[in-house]
Scaffold this motif. Structure first.
Motif, PDB file in Angstrom:
ATOM      1  N   GLY A 172       5.461  -1.414   8.884  1.00 40.02           N
ATOM      2  CA  GLY A 172       6.452  -0.488   8.348  1.00 40.02           C
ATOM      3  C   GLY A 172       6.180   0.967   8.670  1.00 40.02           C
ATOM      4  N   THR A 173       5.453   1.205   9.767  1.00 42.78           N
ATOM      5  CA  THR A 173       5.117   2.578  10.168  1.00 42.78           C
ATOM      6  C   THR A 173       5.768   2.891  11.508  1.00 42.78           C
ATOM      7  OG1 THR A 173       2.989   2.421   9.026  1.00 42.78           O
ATOM      8  CG2 THR A 173       3.223   4.175  10.661  1.00 42.78           C
ATOM      9  N   PRO A 174       6.703   3.854  11.537  1.00 45.49           N
ATOM     10  CA  PRO A 174       7.358   4.205  12.802  1.00 45.49           C
ATOM     11  C   PRO A 174       6.390   4.876  13.771  1.00 45.49           C
ATOM     12  CG  PRO A 174       7.967   5.770  11.092  1.00 45.49           C
ATOM     13  CD  PRO A 174       7.174   4.687  10.412  1.00 45.49           C
ATOM     14  N   VAL A 175       6.809   4.928  15.028  1.00 46.24           N
ATOM     15  CA  VAL A 175       5.937   5.387  16.105  1.00 46.24           C
ATOM     16  C   VAL A 175       6.613   6.526  16.865  1.00 46.24           C
ATOM     17  CG1 VAL A 175       4.711   4.699  18.208  1.00 46.24           C
ATOM     18  CG2 VAL A 175       4.981   3.059  16.318  1.00 46.24           C
ATOM     19  N   VAL A 176       5.830   7.530  17.218  1.00 45.33           N
ATOM     20  CA  VAL A 176       6.269   8.574  18.158  1.00 45.33           C
ATOM     21  C   VAL A 176       5.381   8.445  19.388  1.00 45.33           C
ATOM     22  CG1 VAL A 176       6.633  11.024  18.574  1.00 45.33           C
ATOM     23  CG2 VAL A 176       6.971  10.087  16.272  1.00 45.33           C
ATOM     24  N   SER A 177       5.989   8.263  20.554  1.00 45.08           N
ATOM     25  CA  SER A 177       5.213   7.919  21.737  1.00 45.08           C
ATOM     26  C   SER A 177       5.808   8.555  22.987  1.00 45.08           C
ATOM     27  CB  SER A 177       5.193   6.396  21.892  1.00 45.08           C
ATOM     28  OG  SER A 177       4.385   5.997  22.966  1.00 45.08           O
TER      29      SER A 177
ATOM     30  N   SER B 277      -0.024   4.578   6.444  1.00 42.22           N
ATOM     31  CA  SER B 277       0.359   5.792   7.176  1.00 42.22           C
ATOM     32  C   SER B 277       1.866   5.939   7.293  1.00 42.22           C
ATOM     33  CB  SER B 277      -0.271   5.766   8.573  1.00 42.22           C
ATOM     34  OG  SER B 277      -1.682   5.690   8.482  1.00 42.22           O
ATOM     35  N   LYS B 278       2.311   7.184   7.386  1.00 38.62           N
ATOM     36  CA  LYS B 278       3.739   7.481   7.493  1.00 38.62           C
ATOM     37  C   LYS B 278       4.225   7.471   8.940  1.00 38.62           C
ATOM     38  CE  LYS B 278       3.566  10.342   3.317  1.00 38.62           C
ATOM     39  NZ  LYS B 278       3.638  11.718   2.776  1.00 38.62           N
ATOM     40  N   VAL B 279       3.412   8.012   9.850  1.00 45.49           N
ATOM     41  CA  VAL B 279       3.816   8.097  11.261  1.00 45.49           C
ATOM     42  C   VAL B 279       2.619   7.784  12.155  1.00 45.49           C
ATOM     43  CG1 VAL B 279       4.884   9.501  13.072  1.00 45.49           C
ATOM     44  CG2 VAL B 279       5.418   9.958  10.668  1.00 45.49           C
ATOM     45  N   PHE B 280       2.826   6.872  13.098  1.00 49.57           N
ATOM     46  CA  PHE B 280       1.820   6.569  14.106  1.00 49.57           C
ATOM     47  C   PHE B 280       2.196   7.351  15.365  1.00 49.57           C
ATOM     48  CE2 PHE B 280       0.348   3.004  17.205  1.00 49.57           C
ATOM     49  CZ  PHE B 280      -0.796   3.718  17.525  1.00 49.57           C
ATOM     50  N   VAL B 281       1.385   8.339  15.714  1.00 48.99           N
ATOM     51  CA  VAL B 281       1.622   9.131  16.929  1.00 48.99           C
ATOM     52  C   VAL B 281       0.759   8.537  18.034  1.00 48.99           C
ATOM     53  CG1 VAL B 281       1.600  11.429  17.955  1.00 48.99           C
ATOM     54  CG2 VAL B 281       2.032  11.163  15.502  1.00 48.99           C
ATOM     55  N   TYR B 282       1.428   8.046  19.075  1.00 48.82           N
ATOM     56  CA  TYR B 282       0.746   7.267  20.108  1.00 48.82           C
ATOM     57  C   TYR B 282       1.102   7.789  21.504  1.00 48.82           C
ATOM     58  CZ  TYR B 282      -0.979   3.046  22.496  1.00 48.82           C
ATOM     59  OH  TYR B 282      -1.658   2.159  23.300  1.00 48.82           O
TER      60      TYR B 282
ATOM     61  N   SER C 151       0.827  -1.203   0.000  1.00 50.61           N
ATOM     62  CA  SER C 151       0.000   0.000   0.000  1.00 50.61           C
ATOM     63  C   SER C 151       0.861   1.253   0.000  1.00 50.61           C
ATOM     64  CB  SER C 151      -0.916   0.009   1.227  1.00 50.61           C
ATOM     65  OG  SER C 151      -1.803  -1.074   1.207  1.00 50.61           O
ATOM     66  N   ASP C 152       0.386   2.285  -0.691  1.00 51.31           N
ATOM     67  CA  ASP C 152       1.068   3.574  -0.677  1.00 51.31           C
ATOM     68  C   ASP C 152       0.867   4.259   0.664  1.00 51.31           C
ATOM     69  OD1 ASP C 152       1.867   3.239  -3.317  1.00 51.31           O
ATOM     70  OD2 ASP C 152       0.040   4.178  -4.097  1.00 51.31           O
ATOM     71  N   LYS C 153       1.879   5.043   1.064  1.00 53.24           N
ATOM     72  CA  LYS C 153       1.785   5.784   2.318  1.00 53.24           C
ATOM     73  C   LYS C 153       1.070   7.114   2.031  1.00 53.24           C
ATOM     74  CE  LYS C 153       4.324   3.115   5.149  1.00 53.24           C
ATOM     75  NZ  LYS C 153       3.852   2.565   6.432  1.00 53.24           N
ATOM     76  N   GLU C 154      -0.250   7.085   2.076  1.00 50.98           N
ATOM     77  CA  GLU C 154      -1.040   8.249   1.696  1.00 50.98           C
ATOM     78  C   GLU C 154      -1.504   9.083   2.891  1.00 50.98           C
ATOM     79  OE1 GLU C 154      -5.279   5.849   1.332  1.00 50.98           O
ATOM     80  OE2 GLU C 154      -4.063   6.166  -0.460  1.00 50.98           O
ATOM     81  N   THR C 155      -1.409   8.530   4.106  1.00 50.25           N
ATOM     82  CA  THR C 155      -1.814   9.249   5.312  1.00 50.25           C
ATOM     83  C   THR C 155      -0.566   9.701   6.061  1.00 50.25           C
ATOM     84  OG1 THR C 155      -3.839   7.939   5.515  1.00 50.25           O
ATOM     85  CG2 THR C 155      -3.095   9.100   7.478  1.00 50.25           C
ATOM     86  N   ASP C 156      -0.524  10.970   6.445  1.00 51.74           N
ATOM     87  CA  ASP C 156       0.659  11.495   7.146  1.00 51.74           C
ATOM     88  C   ASP C 156       0.730  10.996   8.586  1.00 51.74           C
ATOM     89  OD1 ASP C 156       1.674  13.078   4.995  1.00 51.74           O
ATOM     90  OD2 ASP C 156       0.103  14.545   5.381  1.00 51.74           O
ATOM     91  N   LEU C 157      -0.347  11.198   9.334  1.00 49.62           N
ATOM     92  CA  LEU C 157      -0.344  10.881  10.760  1.00 49.62           C
ATOM     93  C   LEU C 157      -1.537   9.995  11.088  1.00 49.62           C
ATOM     94  CD1 LEU C 157       0.380  14.477  12.140  1.00 49.62           C
ATOM     95  CD2 LEU C 157       2.049  12.647  11.784  1.00 49.62           C
TER      96      LEU C 157
END
Length: 390
Positions: free
Chosen positions: A312-317, A289-294, A211-217
């Motif tokens: 394959g989506t990095p996380v900021v937590s 999604s490009k970044v999962f903010v958690y 899938s394409d990374k079409e969602t930023d957050l």
């Protein structure tokens, strides 16, 4: 050895999904799943929507106990239900009950029943997580509950008594946990339990590319403040070019409340709100999604973080103990709890510099080490050790 596994799950939130995935790899002849028939019906309905129908087969083989709804109204009802469960367990040749939850009233009920048992803590009881870690004992407990749940003094004292009840009910009893953070947090609060940590405490399903990374957050969790949904929306508001998705389990009232928040803050055009979606759909959202903010303040070993990394989506937590102690990878960027400015800065840094590409690869490699087979093998070894050597 035949273990009776007692569950009152009725939905597919993280801990309940963990239960059925783990049971897939337990020795099939050595356990009996026991569930109240009202909860079992709801759980079957939730599980029937999955593509993997093998989970439903586990539930179809479960022993249906009397409905539990009326017994959950007070502690006396729970004690009565534990007696019913014990009697049914004896009928099936079971002499050891495994309760994969941290409910303190059931802990007391099992203790009073004098039936051999143990339980699994899937998060730190009562407090959930330590947002603040300075201090010890009741003072630390009080500070965290005041912030996280807005409890008054009476509710804080009542909650601490429940924690002491767990300590009493499990005295000299080996208990399992999904994370070392639970042992750390309980000891900080002055509650020393005989904990055996399952390693790894969680597994993850493979998430296939394409899938394409079409969602930023993206944000995906139960849609409650303690899981960080409103802190996430503050991040989105401060990154005006970002589009976002908020997804997770929510009541109609909560869905309405978040929808109104989006309108008030001019976010309704940039944020798509999705509630009570399937696990397959949630994986697709994470994958796109490009970044999962958690910014969660309520966790032990967050399954959703593993799921994001697997996609394959990095996380900021927030760097609460559960995240800090379990996710030793650069793909999970950790900031000080409650520091929304740092959440914004790190999220924007990943987006602007397209760091999500390399971090996503690192996260996928990291998540590949976590399988349900390993979780089940570790958990079963501990249960055998408790059973044979207690």
């Amino acid at each position: 050895m035949v273990i009776g596994i007692f569950s009152y799950a009725e939905d597919l939130t993280g801990g309940n999904y963990r239960l059925v995935r783990t049971l897939q790899y337990f020795p099939s002849k050595k356990f009996v799943l026991m569930m109240p028939k009202d909860r079992l019906g709801n759980f079957k309905s939730a599980t029937s929507n999955l593509k993997d129908q093998s989970l439903l087969k586990i539930l179809n083989n479960a022993v249906a106990l009397p409905s539990i709804k009326n017994y959950l109204k007070n502690i006396n009802g729970i004690i009565k239900y534990a007696k019913i469960l014990s009697a049914e367990a004896k009928n099936y040749g079971i002499d050891f009950i495994y309760f994969p939850y941290g409910n303190q009233f059931f802990s007391l009920a099992f203790r009073l029943s004098k039936f051999r048992w143990t339980q699994l803590l899937q998060q730190s009881p009562i407090v959930g997580s330590l947002i603040f870690e300075e201090g010890t004992g009741y003072g630390l407990f009080r500070k965290n509950l005041q912030y996280n749940f807005n409890y008054n003094e009476f509710k804080i004292v009542k909650s601490y008594l429940r924690l002491l009840l767990l300590k009493f009910s499990t005295f000299n009893l080996p208990v399992l946990s999904v994370s070392e953070s639970i042992k750390y947090e309980m000891e900080k609060l002055g509650i020393n339990l005989n904990l055996y940590t399952v390693r790894p405490g969680n597994g993850v399903d493979p998430c296939f590319n394409g899938s394409d990374k079409e969602t930023d957050l993206v944000f995906y969790a139960r849609l409650i403040p303690q899981k960080g949904v409103y802190d996430f929306l503050k991040v989105v508001k401060k990154i005006p070019y970002a589009n976002a998705v908020v997804a997770g389990f929510a009541s109609e009232a909560t869905k309405k409340e978040i929808g109104e928040y989006l309108i008030r803050n001019d976010l309704d055009k940039r944020v798509k709100l999705l509630t009570n979606i399937s696990r397959e759909d949630s994986a697709e959202i994470l994958k796109r999604s490009k970044v999962f903010v958690y910014p969660s303040r309520l966790d032990s070993f967050a399954l959703v973080v593993l799921e994001s990394l697997s996609c394959g989506t990095p996380v900021v937590s927030y760097s609460i103990p559960a995240i800090r102690m379990n996710y030793l990878t650069e793909a999970v960027v950790k900031v000080k709890p409650l520091d929304v400015d740092s959440l914004i800065r790190e999220s924007e840094n990943i987006l602007k510099n397209e760091k999500w590409v390399e971090l996503g690869k690192a996260g996928k490699e990291y998540a590949s080490k976590y399988s349900w087979e390993k979780v089940a093998a570790s958990e079963w070894r501990i249960l055998e050790k408790i059973y044979f050597y207690e």
